[in-house]
Design a protein around this motif. Structure first.
Motif, PDB file in Angstrom:
ATOM      1  N   SER A 256       0.828  -1.206   0.000  1.00 52.76           N
ATOM      2  CA  SER A 256       0.000   0.000   0.000  1.00 52.76           C
ATOM      3  C   SER A 256       0.861   1.254   0.000  1.00 52.76           C
ATOM      4  CB  SER A 256      -0.937  -0.001   1.214  1.00 52.76           C
ATOM      5  OG  SER A 256      -0.216  -0.097   2.428  1.00 52.76           O
ATOM      6  N   VAL A 259       2.113   1.835  -3.542  1.00 53.79           N
ATOM      7  CA  VAL A 259       1.010   2.291  -4.399  1.00 53.79           C
ATOM      8  C   VAL A 259       0.706   3.761  -4.140  1.00 53.79           C
ATOM      9  CG1 VAL A 259      -1.457   2.045  -4.869  1.00 53.79           C
ATOM     10  CG2 VAL A 259      -0.021   0.014  -4.689  1.00 53.79           C
ATOM     11  N   THR A 262       3.599   5.948  -5.425  1.00 56.33           N
ATOM     12  CA  THR A 262       3.695   6.004  -6.885  1.00 56.33           C
ATOM     13  C   THR A 262       2.610   6.878  -7.495  1.00 56.33           C
ATOM     14  OG1 THR A 262       4.682   3.793  -6.949  1.00 56.33           O
ATOM     15  CG2 THR A 262       3.682   4.621  -8.986  1.00 56.33           C
ATOM     16  N   PHE A 263       1.360   6.682  -7.070  1.00 53.90           N
ATOM     17  CA  PHE A 263       0.245   7.352  -7.725  1.00 53.90           C
ATOM     18  C   PHE A 263      -0.102   8.711  -7.115  1.00 53.90           C
ATOM     19  CE2 PHE A 263      -0.383   2.874  -8.842  1.00 53.90           C
ATOM     20  CZ  PHE A 263      -0.588   2.984 -10.212  1.00 53.90           C
TER      21      PHE A 263
END
Length: 307
Positions: A256, A259, A262-263
């Motif tokens: 998590s 993620v 990164t985003f």
């Protein structure tokens, strides 16, 4: 575990993985000690309110509060500060992977400081594989081109070591008959009393610029969601599924965190970080032991019976 237990475990991994996101935002505008002090103070207020609603009193004995202070230093003050400082120089996803080495340190610390958690051969192999992954992540270039990312990674590893000592130190609360949620509230309360004046002395927060809305929201998320709410989930899951199953969250937090990084933060990991994460994951699997035991049982079941 039941399906609801798995749901809580995944939720906990997201909540704790989110702490790296919140720190990644806040550290751009606030100094580390201020972030950590605000985190534990706000979490302490919320957890004390929860105890008040449940009508569970906090202990008053000096020896208990001395233990709370020790736990607060090992489980809050030292690791939170090291991670926040580390994230001022490295990506949140990388910090979360390095923080996942906590079980590697824990089996070593427990081997020397406890009588019932010895370092077996399989666990030793797991520790070696895991630390090999750490070496791959830091990279050989660190020895020739020293930059701020190297001490930052070492700082996060220091936080993992502090968590390991906290895990062993915290065993005393069960013997003292103190419920886990009371322990969580006591430790953040004790660390608040330590960190708040320290932040005032070192950071002088009244001289800082007014944080942006994004930073204020991140601080609220860090304290209320990734600390207070996380502890409530953790101890509920601990009571339902046991400590061994709760330990699986170690495998999920980096997912998590990466993620989110990164985003939402535009971060990226180098190939050596992915390779190092894979080795650390293999080491954790060996230390955990359940997958290896399951494979051994499957092999034994599949063998033909002797004639």
């Amino acid at each position: 575990m039941a399906a609801s237990d798995w749901a809580l475990l995944i939720l906990l991994s997201i909540v704790w993985g989110g702490s790296f996101l919140f720190v990644g935002v806040a550290v751009k505008e606030l100094p580390p000690l201020t972030i950590v002090a605000l985190r534990v103070v706000m979490a302490a207020i919320v957890l004390r309110a929860v105890l008040a609603i449940l009508r569970v009193p906090l202990p008053r004995e000096r020896r208990v509060w001395a233990a709370f202070l020790g736990m607060g230093i090992l489980n809050n003050a030292i690791p939170f500060t090291l991670i926040v400082w580390g994230q001022s120089h490295i990506a949140s996803g990388l910090a979360s992977i390095l923080n996942a080495t906590t079980p590697l340190f824990t089996v070593i610390v427990a081997h020397y400081l406890t009588a019932d958690e010895r370092l077996t051969g399989q666990r030793l192999i797991g520790v070696i594989v895991g630390f090999l992954g750490v070496a791959v992540m830091i990279g050989a270039a660190a020895f020739s081109a020293w930059d701020a990312s190297v001490p930052a990674q070492v700082a996060v590893l220091g936080a993992a070591l502090s968590y390991a000592f906290a895990g062993v130190f915290g065993r005393r609360f069960k013997a003292m008959g103190i419920p886990p949620l009371v322990t969580a509230t006591g430790q953040v309360s004790a660390s608040s009393a330590l960190l708040l004046p320290l932040a005032f002395i070192v950071d002088r927060p009244w001289t800082l610029s007014v944080p942006s809305a994004g930073t204020l929201i991140s601080m609220a998320g860090l304290a209320l969601v990734s600390t207070a709410f996380a502890y409530i989930i953790f101890f509920r899951l601990l009571a339902r599924a046991g400590a061994t199953n709760v330990g699986l969250v170690t495998f999920l937090i980096p997912i998590s965190a990466i993620v989110f990084g990164t985003f939402l933060l535009g971060e990226s990991l180098a190939p050596r970080h992915i390779a190092g994460m894979t080795l650390i994951g293999c080491g954790l699997i060996l230390i955990d032991g359940r997958l290896v035991s399951g494979l051994r049982r499957s092999v034994q079941v599949g063998r033909p019976a002797p004639r």
